[in-house]
Design a protein around this motif. Structure first.
Motif, mmCIF file in Angstrom:
data_model
loop_
_atom_site.group_PDB
_atom_site.id
_atom_site.type_symbol
_atom_site.label_atom_id
_atom_site.label_comp_id
_atom_site.label_asym_id
_atom_site.label_seq_id
_atom_site.Cartn_x
_atom_site.Cartn_y
_atom_site.Cartn_z
ATOM 1 N N VAL A 170 0.871 -1.178 0.000
ATOM 2 C CA VAL A 170 0.000 0.000 0.000
ATOM 3 C C VAL A 170 0.903 1.221 0.000
ATOM 4 N N ILE A 172 1.308 5.056 -0.087
ATOM 5 C CA ILE A 172 0.524 6.264 0.169
ATOM 6 C C ILE A 172 1.420 7.502 0.278
ATOM 7 N N VAL A 196 -1.248 -1.086 -4.232
ATOM 8 C CA VAL A 196 -2.375 -0.164 -4.084
ATOM 9 C C VAL A 196 -1.793 1.226 -3.884
ATOM 10 N N MET A 198 -2.117 5.436 -3.622
ATOM 11 C CA MET A 198 -2.846 6.689 -3.531
ATOM 12 C C MET A 198 -2.053 7.706 -4.338
ATOM 13 N N THR A 272 -3.435 -0.955 -8.471
ATOM 14 C CA THR A 272 -4.788 -0.439 -8.247
ATOM 15 C C THR A 272 -4.642 0.989 -7.741
ATOM 16 N N PHE A 274 -5.850 4.702 -6.448
ATOM 17 C CA PHE A 274 -6.837 5.538 -5.769
ATOM 18 C C PHE A 274 -6.449 6.987 -6.025
ATOM 19 N N THR A 279 -10.824 9.708 -3.927
ATOM 20 C CA THR A 279 -10.457 9.975 -2.533
ATOM 21 C C THR A 279 -11.046 11.281 -2.016
ATOM 22 N N ASP A 336 -5.430 8.656 1.982
ATOM 23 C CA ASP A 336 -4.645 7.459 2.297
ATOM 24 C C ASP A 336 -5.445 6.371 3.008
ATOM 25 N N CYS A 339 -7.183 3.649 0.874
ATOM 26 C CA CYS A 339 -6.418 2.519 0.327
ATOM 27 C C CYS A 339 -6.439 1.343 1.297
ATOM 28 N N TYR A 342 -9.942 -0.202 1.294
ATOM 29 C CA TYR A 342 -10.132 -1.074 0.119
ATOM 30 C C TYR A 342 -9.794 -2.522 0.465
ATOM 31 N N ARG A 416 -8.382 1.283 -11.652
ATOM 32 C CA ARG A 416 -8.629 2.485 -10.843
ATOM 33 C C ARG A 416 -9.927 2.320 -10.072
#
Length: 438
Positions: A170, A172, A196, A198, A272, A274, A279, A336, A339, A342, A416
């Motif tokens: 993830v 971010i 993932v 952001m 993926t 974000f 957001t 953030d 994410c 998700y 997305r």
């Protein structure tokens, strides 16, 4: 039961980064398990970001003790399963000029709380943890394990020592740590299950320039290089090398982190995204937050005092910067934390998010006004396979297809997030989880 997601969080805390990490650490152990927090520069300098992570664990430790003393469940069960490793990463972008978001997050990344609320900050001896193996704090007294090797190497180590598709990253903050890992050992990096991210603004304005979102802008080269790994042919979307620094011989080989990827790769990276498009529709409003947190403040919950301190500063900043943000309606977009949500929401069908089909999203790295812009092709044009011929010419030579946008074998392949059914309740739901109100 094994966790559904084993997670690496790459972060530059930052107000919403801290909320995201707290949300992850407050998840049920079956939902996810955080095993590495890799720290980078971004919202503030990397050392300040690291201090914010250490402070987070300090506050969680105080909160768990406070809850235990009152006969309440301690929460943060994931920390009883494993102590996440914390590693220090990149201090600056690959080639872009260093830029931070301290104008919004405060000089320390948390609204200046390290100065205004010094009693909430751990002793400065925390620095020794990442330097001296014989630091004064015993291993058993910490909720995390400090690493003394660079963050991108820790990422590669975890990926290398586990089966492919074990870890989800993830990301971010700026993607510098990920780009460094991908450059050093591309095939090992591709063992990740999903990244993932952001970042970016696809169909909405940016938040640092009219077209660019901060994380993507902060290291546009890193973002472009990571996204290129989603392409069947990464070289088709790789960014050009930045100009050589003054005094450097342009004929010298580029540094390893700017070298091309191998011609043939075993698989494509799963990203993926974000973006601000989704957001910015998820808010934590001042009024609902204050109503929720008031009883905990009265009871002197350490975590509620700390979070309220930096959120108070953030709400005030939002009120000063944006029209329509007044009183209880002032809000913080939960970039953030979304994410993390998700991943958690995959265990809760009522909150499942909708993802787009793979899109060819590319990052501009060299435009005068458009650095960090996410570029997509909205033209009404036919797409062609590489082997098809048009007018006697291979598709790769078609006039008007500069950049290979029309060739199916070219371009990035990024999913997305486009719909979140829980956007009106997410902010309160997040806080309930973090503060043990569920």
């Amino acid at each position: 039961m094994a966790p559904k997601h084993r997670v690496i969080i790459d972060t530059d805390p930052g107000v919403d980064d801290i909320l995201a990490i707290l949300l992850a650490l407050s998840a049920d152990p079956e939902e996810l398990q955080v095993e590495l927090i890799s720290v980078t520069y971004g919202n503030v300098e990397v050392e300040k970001c690291l201090r914010n992570v250490v402070t987070l664990f300090h506050q969680v430790e105080l909160e768990m003790a406070w809850r235990k003393s009152r006969g309440r469940p301690e929460r943060f069960e994931v920390l009883k399963k494993i102590k996440p490793m914390v590693a220090v990463g990149a201090p600056e972008p690959l080639g872009d000029q260093l830029m931070m978001a301290d104008y919004f997050h405060g000089i320390d990344g948390l609204g200046g709380t390290h100065e205004t609320h010094p009693h909430l900050t751990p002793s400065e001896t925390w620095r020794n943890m990442f330097i001296d193996e014989n630091d004064a704090v015993e291993e058993g007294e910490r909720l995390f394990t400090p690493s003394r090797i660079p963050a991108h190497e820790e990422i590669l180590r975890l990926l290398r020592e586990n089966e492919p598709d074990t870890f989800t990253i993830v990301a971010i903050g700026p993607l510098t740590n990920l780009a460094l890992a991908a450059a050093e050992d591309t095939e090992t990096f591709l063992r990740v299950k999903e990244v993932v991210v952001m970042g970016g603004a696809v169909g909405v304005p940016g938040n640092v320039t009219p077209v660019a979102e901060f994380n993507t802008f902060a290291d546009s080269i890193a973002a472009a290089r990571v996204y290129a790994l989603t392409s069947p042919k990464p070289k088709t979307t790789m960014p050009p090398d930045p100009p050589s620094p003054p005094g450097m011989d342009p004929s010298q080989s580029p540094p390893p982190f700017l070298s091309p990827y191998p011609e043939k790769l075993s698989r494509q990276l799963q990203v993926t995204l974000f973006a601000l498009d989704i957001t910015t529709t998820h808010w934590l409003r001042r009024g609902p937050y204050n109503n929720l947190i008031k009883p905990l403040l009265v009871q002197k919950s350490p975590l509620s005092e700390w979070v309220t301190a930096f959120l108070h500063s953030t709400f005030t900043k939002m009120e000063s910067l944006h029209t329509g943000h007044e009183g209880d309606n002032v809000g913080l977009s939960l970039h953030d934390p979304l994410c993390i949500w998700y991943l958690i929401s995959q265990s809760h069908p009522e909150y499942t998010m909708t993802l787009s089909k793979a899109e060819d999203i590319r990052v501009e790295t060299s435009g005068q006004w458009t650095r960090g812009m996410c570029v997509t092709d909205g033209r009404d044009r036919k797409r062609f396979d590489e082997e098809e011929e048009i007018g006697g010419k291979d598709a790769g030579e078609v006039v008007g297809d500069s950049g290979g946008w029309l060739r199916r074998g070219s371009g990035n392949r990024i999913r997305r997030a486009v719909v979140s059914p829980g956007r009106d309740v997410f902010g309160v739901e997040m806080c309930k989880r973090i503060f043990g109100l569920v």
